[in-house]
Design an enzyme around this catalytic site. Structure first.
Site, PDB file in Angstrom:
ATOM      1  CE1 TYR A 116     -24.188  48.332  55.927  1.00 20.25           C
ATOM      2  CE2 TYR A 116     -24.793  47.400  53.795  1.00 20.25           C
ATOM      3  CZ  TYR A 116     -24.936  47.433  55.161  1.00 20.25           C
ATOM      4  OH  TYR A 116     -25.812  46.582  55.781  1.00 20.25           O
ATOM      5  CB  SER A 159     -24.908  43.181  54.305  1.00 17.98           C
ATOM      6  OG  SER A 159     -25.765  43.576  53.239  1.00 17.98           O
TER       7      SER A 159
HETATM    8  P1  NAP Z   1     -31.665  49.846  61.962  1.00 20.07           P
HETATM    9  O1  NAP Z   1     -33.124  49.533  61.918  1.00 20.07           O
HETATM   10  O2  NAP Z   1     -31.162  51.132  61.431  1.00 20.07           O
HETATM   11  O3  NAP Z   1     -31.177  49.675  63.491  1.00 20.07           O
HETATM   12  C1  NAP Z   1     -29.843  49.920  63.808  1.00 20.07           C
HETATM   13  C2  NAP Z   1     -29.615  49.652  65.270  1.00 20.07           C
HETATM   14  O4  NAP Z   1     -28.229  49.829  65.569  1.00 20.07           O
HETATM   15  C3  NAP Z   1     -30.368  50.587  66.194  1.00 20.07           C
HETATM   16  O5  NAP Z   1     -30.729  49.853  67.352  1.00 20.07           O
HETATM   17  C4  NAP Z   1     -29.316  51.655  66.551  1.00 20.07           C
HETATM   18  O6  NAP Z   1     -29.528  52.264  67.812  1.00 20.07           O
HETATM   19  C5  NAP Z   1     -28.068  50.789  66.604  1.00 20.07           C
HETATM   20  N1  NAP Z   1     -26.805  51.490  66.370  1.00 20.07           N
HETATM   21  C6  NAP Z   1     -26.400  52.141  65.247  1.00 20.07           C
HETATM   22  N2  NAP Z   1     -25.142  52.601  65.404  1.00 20.07           N
HETATM   23  C7  NAP Z   1     -24.744  52.229  66.645  1.00 20.07           C
HETATM   24  C8  NAP Z   1     -23.554  52.394  67.395  1.00 20.07           C
HETATM   25  N3  NAP Z   1     -22.496  53.045  66.883  1.00 20.07           N
HETATM   26  N4  NAP Z   1     -23.491  51.876  68.643  1.00 20.07           N
HETATM   27  C9  NAP Z   1     -24.551  51.221  69.173  1.00 20.07           C
HETATM   28  N5  NAP Z   1     -25.700  51.016  68.512  1.00 20.07           N
HETATM   29  C10 NAP Z   1     -25.798  51.522  67.263  1.00 20.07           C
HETATM   30  O7  NAP Z   1     -30.819  48.721  61.172  1.00 20.07           O
HETATM   31  P2  NAP Z   1     -31.166  47.185  60.812  1.00 20.07           P
HETATM   32  O8  NAP Z   1     -31.763  47.142  59.474  1.00 20.07           O
HETATM   33  O9  NAP Z   1     -31.856  46.529  61.939  1.00 20.07           O
HETATM   34  O10 NAP Z   1     -29.679  46.620  60.655  1.00 20.07           O
HETATM   35  C11 NAP Z   1     -29.053  45.827  61.638  1.00 20.07           C
HETATM   36  C12 NAP Z   1     -27.823  45.196  61.017  1.00 20.07           C
HETATM   37  O11 NAP Z   1     -28.212  44.416  59.885  1.00 20.07           O
HETATM   38  C13 NAP Z   1     -26.775  46.198  60.519  1.00 20.07           C
HETATM   39  O12 NAP Z   1     -25.485  45.705  60.779  1.00 20.07           O
HETATM   40  C14 NAP Z   1     -27.044  46.237  59.018  1.00 20.07           C
HETATM   41  O13 NAP Z   1     -25.888  46.600  58.315  1.00 20.07           O
HETATM   42  C15 NAP Z   1     -27.446  44.802  58.762  1.00 20.07           C
HETATM   43  N6  NAP Z   1     -28.223  44.616  57.536  1.00 20.07           N
HETATM   44  C16 NAP Z   1     -29.431  45.242  57.369  1.00 20.07           C
HETATM   45  C17 NAP Z   1     -30.134  45.011  56.189  1.00 20.07           C
HETATM   46  C18 NAP Z   1     -31.479  45.636  55.916  1.00 20.07           C
HETATM   47  O14 NAP Z   1     -31.950  45.572  54.766  1.00 20.07           O
HETATM   48  N7  NAP Z   1     -32.129  46.249  56.884  1.00 20.07           N
HETATM   49  C19 NAP Z   1     -29.597  44.175  55.196  1.00 20.07           C
HETATM   50  C20 NAP Z   1     -28.378  43.572  55.415  1.00 20.07           C
HETATM   51  C21 NAP Z   1     -27.703  43.796  56.590  1.00 20.07           C
HETATM   52  P3  NAP Z   1     -30.491  53.584  67.984  1.00 20.07           P
HETATM   53  O15 NAP Z   1     -31.826  53.220  67.421  1.00 20.07           O
HETATM   54  O16 NAP Z   1     -30.551  53.799  69.452  1.00 20.07           O
HETATM   55  O17 NAP Z   1     -29.836  54.683  67.216  1.00 20.07           O
END
Ligand code: NAP
Length: 244
Positions: free
Chosen positions: A156, A142
């Site tokens: 985080y 991130s």
């Molecule tokens: P999201 O929409 O909240 O989706 C998270 C996903 O991870 C869901 O599929 C969830 O499964 C799964 N998950 C969470 N905890 C888990 C665990 N312990 N074991 C297995 N699966 C798990 O998040 P996102 O925005 O797509 O983020 C994805 C990645 O990108 C993360 O690492 C986040 O830190 C990073 N990121 C996001 C952003 C942003 O702005 N969105 C920015 C920088 C980095 P369920 O739905 O089944 O619960």
């Protein structure tokens, strides 16, 4: 790559992980999709993958549990064939607000998923890929790793900095085994990750490109790092953050 590509994507049921699954399927990967709770969302992504002619298995699991990680990779190998790729993507924000107010259990859980989970998945991927032709790992970091996320989630940001460091270290450790390890560091991306759904738009003014990103804009970077076009890239942390 002439090899049959089998890629494990954690957190593939929603947001960035879901976009990664769909994009990789279009690029010819079969997908083993790990998700934590939302079976209906995982099934929907699997349907999209199959529509593009690729195979997909979904596994309900928790990346912070060693036995669950092994079950995900075992299922991938049994159902799809030898694993050639890992997208270490499942992440959680944990408690929101100043560190002084954060509860210890929430902090520990965030470190467990965002750091220990990534290490366990990467460890298993390296075990599987070593001696079987190598492969590629992409860790979802991130922009928070360098911004620090004051007032929101310092823990985080620290966890994501650990992801960057493991990317650099592991890339050097496994290069000779033919395994490339890189990271993508997204900025603000429109997903359900944000507790406040308005957060991406509220931050837009501070983003040089003037808007939050879309999950597909991260998926493209992941696809490139997994592809042969990135054959000389390892240990890289590719920031995809609209200039932030
Ligand atoms: P999201 O929409 O909240 O989706 C998270 C996903 O991870 C869901 O599929 C969830 O499964 C799964 N998950 C969470 N905890 C888990 C665990 N312990 N074991 C297995 N699966 C798990 O998040 P996102 O925005 O797509 O983020 C994805 C990645 O990108 C993360 O690492 C986040 O830190 C990073 N990121 C996001 C952003 C942003 O702005 N969105 C920015 C920088 C980095 P369920 O739905 O089944 O619960």
């Amino acid at each position: 790559m002439n090899r049959h590509q089998v890629t494990v994507v954690t957190g593939g049921s929603r947001g960035i992980g879901a976009a990664v699954c769909v994009r990789l399927a279009a690029d010819g990967h079969d997908i083993a999709l790990g998700y934590r709770s939302d079976a209906a969302a995982a099934d929907e992504v699997a349907r999209s993958v199959r529509e593009s002619g690729r195979r997909c298995v979904t596994v309900r699991m928790d990346t912070s549990e060693e036995a669950d990680v092994d079950r995900l990779f075992d299922t991938a190998a049994t159902e799809l064939g030898p694993v050639t790729g890992l997208v270490n993507n499942a992440g959680v924000g944990g408690p929101l607000g100043p560190l002084a107010d954060a509860d210890a259990a929430g902090l520990r859980r965030a470190l467990d998923v965002n750091v220990a989970g990534y290490l366990l998945c990467a460890r298993r991927a390296v075990r599987d890929m070593s001696g079987s032709g190598g492969g590629a790992i992409v860790n979802m970091s991130s922009a928070a790793a360098t911004l620090g996320s004051p007032g929101e989630y310092v823990h985080y940001a620290a966890a994501k900095a650990a992801v960057d460091t493991m990317t650099v270290g592991l890339s050097k450790e496994v290069a000779a085994a033919g395994i490339r390890v890189n990271a993508v560091a997204p900025g603000v991306i429109r997903t359900e990750f944000h507790a406040d759904p308005e957060r991406p738009d509220k931050l837009a003014a501070g983003i040089p490109l003037g808007r939050p990103g879309q999950p597909e804009e991260i998926a493209g970077a992941v696809a490139w790092l997994l592809s042969d076009d990135a054959s000389y890239a390892t240990g890289a942390i590719l920031r995809v953050a609209g200039g932030r």
